[in-house]
Design a protein around this motif. Structure first.
Motif, mmCIF file in Angstrom:
data_model
loop_
_atom_site.group_PDB
_atom_site.id
_atom_site.type_symbol
_atom_site.label_atom_id
_atom_site.label_comp_id
_atom_site.label_asym_id
_atom_site.label_seq_id
_atom_site.Cartn_x
_atom_site.Cartn_y
_atom_site.Cartn_z
ATOM 1 N N GLY A 1 0.802 -1.203 0.000
ATOM 2 C CA GLY A 1 0.000 0.000 0.000
ATOM 3 C C GLY A 1 0.843 1.265 0.000
ATOM 4 N N ALA A 2 1.913 1.247 0.796
ATOM 5 C CA ALA A 2 2.807 2.406 0.834
ATOM 6 C C ALA A 2 3.489 2.607 -0.510
ATOM 7 N N GLY A 3 3.896 1.512 -1.146
ATOM 8 C CA GLY A 3 4.537 1.621 -2.457
ATOM 9 C C GLY A 3 3.599 2.166 -3.515
ATOM 10 N N ILE A 4 2.347 1.726 -3.485
ATOM 11 C CA ILE A 4 1.351 2.216 -4.441
ATOM 12 C C ILE A 4 1.093 3.702 -4.200
ATOM 13 N N ALA A 5 0.982 4.092 -2.926
ATOM 14 C CA ALA A 5 0.762 5.503 -2.604
ATOM 15 C C ALA A 5 1.914 6.362 -3.109
ATOM 16 N N HIS A 6 3.139 5.900 -2.928
ATOM 17 C CA HIS A 6 4.313 6.636 -3.415
ATOM 18 C C HIS A 6 4.213 6.868 -4.915
ATOM 19 N N ALA A 7 3.816 5.841 -5.662
ATOM 20 C CA ALA A 7 3.747 5.957 -7.119
ATOM 21 C C ALA A 7 2.795 7.079 -7.533
ATOM 22 N N VAL B 1 4.197 10.800 -6.501
ATOM 23 C CA VAL B 1 5.195 11.381 -7.402
ATOM 24 C C VAL B 1 4.606 11.651 -8.787
ATOM 25 N N LEU B 2 3.479 10.998 -9.106
ATOM 26 C CA LEU B 2 2.788 11.312 -10.352
ATOM 27 C C LEU B 2 2.128 12.687 -10.287
ATOM 28 N N THR C 1 13.211 9.435 -5.045
ATOM 29 C CA THR C 1 12.748 9.676 -6.413
ATOM 30 C C THR C 1 13.093 11.093 -6.852
ATOM 31 N N CYS C 2 12.867 12.058 -5.968
ATOM 32 C CA CYS C 2 13.195 13.451 -6.308
ATOM 33 C C CYS C 2 14.691 13.606 -6.555
ATOM 34 N N LEU D 1 5.025 15.587 -0.780
ATOM 35 C CA LEU D 1 4.501 14.947 0.430
ATOM 36 C C LEU D 1 3.337 15.721 1.025
ATOM 37 N N ALA D 2 3.244 17.010 0.707
ATOM 38 C CA ALA D 2 2.111 17.805 1.194
ATOM 39 C C ALA D 2 0.789 17.321 0.601
#
Length: 287
Positions: free
Chosen positions: A18-24, A27-28, A56-57, A71-72
């Motif tokens: 879930g955390a990995g999906i949220a990250h994707a 950053v999109l 990623t940044c 992240l905001a």
């Protein structure tokens, strides 16, 4: 968000996937809400997402101010009622239990508009069965991400018996916007990836159990001989032996004895040797 229709996204389940999906999606450029009722898991998810966004940044030559801005757009909440009412997409990423997933999906459907797309990150459960209690099964499909999500190139899209082809087209566009490729698979036991991957993994376990070769050499055979990124036993450690056992038992019931779990797999799970997450499986992992 060029090429993407999903500007408001929710992910239900704040575990590693879930955390990995949220990250994707963060950053999109989406506004992302993660629903995780367990405070410890929620805290770990927030830290994991923050770390991955910073990485990623950095890879993209962006500074910490940009990471902070991304992240905001992230919010961690503890109940489904706090999913934004204007969500375009909600991805369910709770454990692989049919009753749990169907209950969660039904509650999600009540909380979001009729235009929202619902997806399950299931790796093996029937998408048609998960959709059976939904009022809008045409707007539901499987969206199987791979671990670790930031580094994976594939999303396996699984269509249920009533999934609208237009929804599949929308989600394929979204996967491309994430910088990943998609394959489309009709709902069937294990889909394409879990079924093929498990068949190789179970045979490797049987060969190791029979003393054909060491775990290291069986893995090296596939990495060096077939250019697999990791060997089948190492991959089992990364996925989790308990997860592999559950999927094997499910496919054994659906497809027959060729997916029967080897006794060694059952024993290691009973001993708590679940792979990387516990420090030992077919290999010993440094913490």
């Amino acid at each position: 968000m060029t090429g993407s229709w999903a500007r408001t996204v929710a992910v239900v389940g704040g575990g590693q996937m879930g955390a990995g999906i949220a990250h994707a999606f963060v950053v999109l450029g989406a506004t992302v809400t993660v629903v995780e009722p367990d405070s410890d898991t929620a805290g770990r998810a927030e830290q994991r997402i923050a770390t991955d966004v910073s990485r990623t940044c950095a890879k993209r030559g962006l500074d910490e101010d940009e990471a902070a801005a991304q992240l905001a757009r992230l919010r961690i909440v503890d109940q489904l009622a706090l999913i934004p009412a204007d969500s375009d997409l909600v991805v369910e990423a709770v454990p692989e239990l049919v009753e749990l997933k169907t209950a969660v999906l039904g509650a999600i459907e009540q909380a979001v508009p009729a235009t929202a797309v619902l997806a399950s990150n299931t790796s093996s459960l029937s998408v048609t069965e998960l959709a059976s209690r939904l009022a809008r099964p045409g707007r539901f499909l499987g969206m199987h991400f791979f671990n670790p999500v930031p580094a994976s190139a594939l999303v396996e899209l699984v269509t249920g018996a009533r999934t609208d082809p237009g929804v599949v087209d929308q989600v394929r566009e979204l996967v491309a916007a994430l910088g990943k490729e998609s394959i489309v698979v009709d709902d069937s036991p294990g889909f394409a990836t879990s079924r093929l991957g498990l068949a190789l993994g179970l045979e490797a376990i049987r060969m190791y159990e029979a003393g054909v070769a060491s775990a290291r050499d069986l893995d090296r055979a596939m990495v060096l001989g077939y250019r697999h990124p990791v060997g089948p036993l190492e991959l089992t450690d990364l996925v989790g032996l308990d997860v592999r056992l559950a999927v094997a038992e499910h496919l054994q019931g659906e497809l027959g004895e060729r997916f029967a779990p080897p006794e060694l797999l059952r024993r290691l799970v009973a001993e708590g040797k679940l792979g990387k997450k516990t420090g030992e499986g077919f290999h010993v992992w440094d913490s």
